[in-house]
Structure formats: structure tokens, C-alpha cells
Design an enzyme around this catalytic site. Structure first.
Site, mmCIF file in Angstrom:
data_model
loop_
_atom_site.group_PDB
_atom_site.id
_atom_site.type_symbol
_atom_site.label_atom_id
_atom_site.label_comp_id
_atom_site.label_asym_id
_atom_site.label_seq_id
_atom_site.Cartn_x
_atom_site.Cartn_y
_atom_site.Cartn_z
ATOM 1 N N ARG A 1 0.807 -1.283 0.110
ATOM 2 C CA ARG A 1 -0.036 0.064 -0.120
ATOM 3 C C ARG A 1 0.980 1.401 -0.061
ATOM 4 O O ARG A 1 1.984 1.156 0.477
ATOM 5 C CB ARG A 1 -0.876 0.061 1.287
ATOM 6 C CG ARG A 1 -2.005 -0.940 1.366
ATOM 7 C CD ARG A 1 -2.980 -0.645 0.225
ATOM 8 N NE ARG A 1 -4.103 -1.593 0.251
ATOM 9 C CZ ARG A 1 -4.296 -2.557 -0.498
ATOM 10 N NH1 ARG A 1 -3.292 -2.693 -1.670
ATOM 11 N NH2 ARG A 1 -5.247 -3.209 -0.458
ATOM 12 N N HIS B 1 -1.298 0.292 -9.678
ATOM 13 C CA HIS B 1 -1.791 -0.775 -8.927
ATOM 14 C C HIS B 1 -2.423 -2.046 -9.596
ATOM 15 O O HIS B 1 -3.550 -2.325 -9.566
ATOM 16 C CB HIS B 1 -3.022 -0.055 -8.110
ATOM 17 C CG HIS B 1 -3.391 -0.765 -6.843
ATOM 18 N ND1 HIS B 1 -3.840 -0.166 -5.792
ATOM 19 C CD2 HIS B 1 -3.317 -2.074 -6.403
ATOM 20 C CE1 HIS B 1 -3.974 -1.058 -4.447
ATOM 21 N NE2 HIS B 1 -3.850 -2.175 -5.018
HETATM 22 P P1 NDP Z 1 -1.676 -11.884 5.240
HETATM 23 O O1 NDP Z 1 -2.271 -11.227 6.135
HETATM 24 O O2 NDP Z 1 -1.722 -13.225 4.597
HETATM 25 O O3 NDP Z 1 0.208 -11.533 5.311
HETATM 26 C C1 NDP Z 1 0.555 -10.287 6.030
HETATM 27 C C2 NDP Z 1 1.863 -10.582 6.588
HETATM 28 O O4 NDP Z 1 2.186 -9.626 7.329
HETATM 29 C C3 NDP Z 1 1.652 -11.545 7.633
HETATM 30 O O5 NDP Z 1 2.717 -12.656 7.520
HETATM 31 C C4 NDP Z 1 1.907 -10.995 9.006
HETATM 32 O O6 NDP Z 1 2.525 -11.813 10.036
HETATM 33 C C5 NDP Z 1 2.819 -9.857 8.586
HETATM 34 N N1 NDP Z 1 2.770 -8.654 9.486
HETATM 35 C C6 NDP Z 1 1.448 -7.878 9.776
HETATM 36 N N2 NDP Z 1 1.734 -6.798 10.671
HETATM 37 C C7 NDP Z 1 2.896 -7.088 10.881
HETATM 38 C C8 NDP Z 1 3.787 -6.148 11.708
HETATM 39 N N3 NDP Z 1 3.468 -5.196 12.424
HETATM 40 N N4 NDP Z 1 5.112 -6.740 11.948
HETATM 41 C C9 NDP Z 1 5.644 -7.845 11.300
HETATM 42 N N5 NDP Z 1 4.901 -8.636 10.199
HETATM 43 C C10 NDP Z 1 3.565 -8.227 10.266
HETATM 44 O O7 NDP Z 1 -1.793 -10.737 3.705
HETATM 45 P P2 NDP Z 1 -1.695 -10.946 2.345
HETATM 46 O O8 NDP Z 1 -0.453 -11.526 2.070
HETATM 47 O O9 NDP Z 1 -3.117 -11.766 1.615
HETATM 48 O O10 NDP Z 1 -1.592 -9.605 1.467
HETATM 49 C C11 NDP Z 1 -0.874 -8.640 1.940
HETATM 50 C C12 NDP Z 1 -1.085 -7.453 1.378
HETATM 51 O O11 NDP Z 1 -0.881 -7.198 0.145
HETATM 52 C C13 NDP Z 1 -2.596 -6.824 1.402
HETATM 53 O O12 NDP Z 1 -2.662 -6.304 2.773
HETATM 54 C C14 NDP Z 1 -2.742 -5.871 0.439
HETATM 55 O O13 NDP Z 1 -2.361 -4.308 1.184
HETATM 56 C C15 NDP Z 1 -1.493 -5.953 -0.440
HETATM 57 N N6 NDP Z 1 -1.970 -6.431 -1.918
HETATM 58 C C16 NDP Z 1 -1.601 -5.371 -2.942
HETATM 59 C C17 NDP Z 1 -2.190 -5.970 -4.227
HETATM 60 C C18 NDP Z 1 -1.754 -5.109 -5.469
HETATM 61 O O14 NDP Z 1 -2.162 -5.301 -6.468
HETATM 62 N N7 NDP Z 1 -0.839 -4.463 -5.250
HETATM 63 C C19 NDP Z 1 -2.903 -7.092 -4.312
HETATM 64 C C20 NDP Z 1 -3.375 -7.791 -3.309
HETATM 65 C C21 NDP Z 1 -2.913 -7.562 -2.050
HETATM 66 P P3 NDP Z 1 1.767 -12.939 10.853
HETATM 67 O O15 NDP Z 1 1.537 -14.018 9.718
HETATM 68 O O16 NDP Z 1 2.684 -13.422 11.879
HETATM 69 O O17 NDP Z 1 0.325 -12.449 11.124
#
Ligand code: NDP
Length: 308
Positions: free
Chosen positions: A223, A271
Site C-alpha cells: 500500500r 496498482h
Molecule cells: P496476510 O495477512 O496473509 O500477510 C500479512 C503478513 O504481514 C503476515 O505474515 C503478518 O504476520 C505480517 N505482518 C502484519 N503486521 C506485521 C507487523 N506489524 N510486523 C511484522 N509482520 C507483520 O496478507 P496477504 O499476504 O494476503 O496480503 C498482503 C497485502 O498485500 C494486503 O494487505 C494488500 O495491502 C496487499 N495487496 C496488494 C495488491 C496489489 O495489487 N498491489 C493485491 C493484493 C494485496 P503474521 O503472519 O505473523 O500475522
């Protein structure tokens, strides 16, 4: 009882068609076609106009049409007592894998430079790196992060991941929160795939960039709110970072006057890293609608307290 669709661009027909194909028993409505706002028990939304949720008093479930849910939490009318869901989808993951792999290969083989040199009719071979000699760090090693990491590993990159909790992915070292500095010091390509939350907002800033190796490359496909734009420009001007590929921005479309357009070594895409496809995700939405009616646990629930 009806399933309400709300989208910023009002492109509803592909979603209506796909949902009716997935389950013809579901009544699918939009803000324009719903007869009584009290009928809506579940809403599937993408960047709904602010205040939308207040109009529908019987919503039990609100789902994001995509993987990201930051757009839900940005709306103060989001009820506190609803169940929130998001999309987890194979196509979303494979599209993200291919896109990030393309950017990483583009970077190590200098394709952006050759595109520029071609405009100048200039033949100028430059050194390149091999994937096996480059470490890619995945900041946000979740569903999409692990998919991307696995693909980069298969291509030959060394891959490491960082997330709140430890992950077990073959051949990829998983770092957790208090190991961020070590993770960053090894990341020659940094791929941001974090969700946008209070804790991750502005995480791509000067302090973080300074912990990356000299000449590191940034890929932000998460994002725009993760990035401090001025800090990136500074890090590129000082040549601490060698370049960046940005798919997401604070304001989208990226305003014409934004300095990123004129900054050398930034690749800008609108995007498109991975777009939610109605036909692909409607099955899980229809399944959740039935589960809601049967009082069962829903798929892909979001933890409101964590914000993702
Ligand atoms: P997930 O929720 O599966 O993965 C997020 C990861 O980030 C998890 O491993 C989580 O850890 C980690 N995380 C979250 N907060 C923290 C923190 N404060 N410190 C350390 N690690 C953290 O999400 P997705 O993989 O499905 O999606 C990720 C993002 O990708 C979406 O939120 C979206 O914004 C973006 N996206 C962008 C797209 C584009 O076209 N550009 C398309 C689709 C998504 P844990 O597993 O331990 O909870």
C-alpha cells in the site's frame, strides 16, 4: 436476506454474474437496486464511499473484495460487531508471484536502463547480477509474501522473510519482529507485502532504508501508506538505494505533479500487481454467505484487533 455489493467504481455486473453462477439462490443487490436497506445481511465491498455501512442496519458480515482490508477500517461507519472477511485466492497469489518475479529480474538484468538507452539509440553493455548472488527479503511473509518468496526461490534468488510470527517455508529463513534489523541488513531487494495497519504505516522510511545494504532495490506492492515518499526520493538521490518499483501510492491515480513521475530509477505501475477477479473469488463469497446463514465459522476471517 440479500448479499449487497458496494464498489467505488460501481462495476457490479461481473460480480453479479459470477455470484449468481456460484450460487443462484443468493439474492445479489447493489446500493442502486436494493429495495429495503434492512434486507442486506452481508456486504462485499471495495473502497465503499465513506459512511456507506451506516445505511444497512442488519449487516452481520462485511467482506473485502480483495486481500487488503485497510479500506474497511478507514470508514468510521464500519460497525464494531460485524464479522470481517477478506479474499485469499490462488489467482491473486500467482499474479503477484509473476509480477514481483518480473520486477526482480528486470532489476538484476538492467532492463529499465536498456529501455532508456534504446530511446537514445545507444548500445552500452553493463554488468549484471545473477539471481543466486542476490538476496530478496519479503517484508510481510504472509499469504502473498510466502507465494512470492517461493517463486523467487525457484528462480534462484536467496530469499528471506519477515513477519510477526515465525513461518516454516522450505529453503527460506523466517525472521520475526525483533529481528528486523538483521533481516534488513541482508535484503538486497526488499519486497513490501505487509498489510497497512497502525503498526506498519510509514514503515518504509529513512531509518529503514539506512539499514538496507548499499545499492538495495525497493519493491512496494502493498500500500502507498507504507512509504514515506520524500524519504525514498532522498535515498535514491544519495544513491543509497539503486531504484524502486512502486505499484501503490498514497493517492491513486498518482497525481500528475507528483515528483515520482520525474524521478529516475523509479518504475511506476497503476496498482495492477494482482487484481481480484470476480469469477475466481465468488465461490468463497457464496460459501461464506451460506456459512453465515447456518451460523458456521466463515472462511478468511480478519482479526479486527490486529487490523488485518
Ligand atoms: P496476510 O495477512 O496473509 O500477510 C500479512 C503478513 O504481514 C503476515 O505474515 C503478518 O504476520 C505480517 N505482518 C502484519 N503486521 C506485521 C507487523 N506489524 N510486523 C511484522 N509482520 C507483520 O496478507 P496477504 O499476504 O494476503 O496480503 C498482503 C497485502 O498485500 C494486503 O494487505 C494488500 O495491502 C496487499 N495487496 C496488494 C495488491 C496489489 O495489487 N498491489 C493485491 C493484493 C494485496 P503474521 O503472519 O505473523 O500475522
Amino acid at each position: 436476506m440479500a448479499l449487497l455489493l458496494i464498489r467505488n467504481n460501481k462495476e457490479y455486473q461481473p460480480w453479479i454474474d459470477a455470484l449468481q453462477k456460484a450460487d443462484p439462490t443468493i439474492e445479489v443487490v447493489t446500493p442502486e437496486t436494493i429495495k429495503d436497506p434492512e434486507d442486506a445481511t452481508m456486504a462485499i465491498t471495495w473502497k465503499a464511499p465513506k459512511g456507506s455501512y451506516a445505511k444497512y442496519p442488519n449487516l452481520k458480515v462485511i467482506g473485502s473484495m480483495g486481500a487488503g482490508v485497510d479500506h474497511l477500517f478507514e470508514d468510521e461507519s464500519l460497525p464494531e460487531d460485524v464479522i470481517l472477511t477478506r479474499v485469499v485466492d490462488e489467482k491473486l497469489a500467482s499474479d503477484m508471484q509473476e509480477f514481483v518475479a518480473a520486477l526482480c529480474l528486470n532489476h538484476i538484468r538492467n532492463l529499465k536502463t536498456y529501455a532508456r538507452l534504446q530511446q537514445e539509440n545507444t548500445w552500452k553493455p553493463t554488468d549484471y547480477k545473477r539471481a543466486k548472488d542476490v538476496t530478496a527479503g519479503i517484508l510481510g511473509f504472509g499469504t502473498l509474501g510466502q507465494a512470492v518468496g517461493t517463486m523467487l526461490k525457484a528462480i534462484g534468488f536467496n530469499v528471506i522473510g519477515w513477519s510477526s510470527s515465525e513461518k516454516n517455508v522450505e529453503g527460506i529463513k523466517s525472521y520475526t519482529e525483533d529481528e528486523l534489523n538483521t533481516f534488513l541488513s541482508k535484503s538486497e531487494i526488499l519486497v513490501c507485502l505487509l498489510p497497512l495497519t497502525e503498526n506498519t504505516k510509514g514503515i518504509l522510511n529513512e531509518e529503514l532504508f539506512n539499514k538496507l545494504p548499499q545499492g538495495a532495490y525497493l519493491i512496494n506492492v502493498a500500500r502507498g501508506g507504507h512509504l514515506v515518499d520524500d524519504d525514498l526520493i532522498e535515498a535514491l538521490n544519495s544513491e543509497h538505494l539503486s531504484g524502486a518499483a512502486l505499484d501503490v501510492f498514497h493517492t491513486e491515480p498518482l497525481p500528475e505533479e507528483h515528483p515520482f513521475w520525474q524521478t529516475e530509477n523509479i518504475i511506476i505501475t497503476p496498482h495492477i500487481a494482482s487484481m481480484s477477479n470476480a469469477a475466481s473469488v465468488s465461490g468463497q463469497v457464496a460459501e461464506n454467505y451460506q456459512r453465515m446463514q447456518n451460523g458456521e465459522q466463515l472462511l478468511n476471517q480478519v482479526q479486527a484487533k490486529k487490523g488485518y
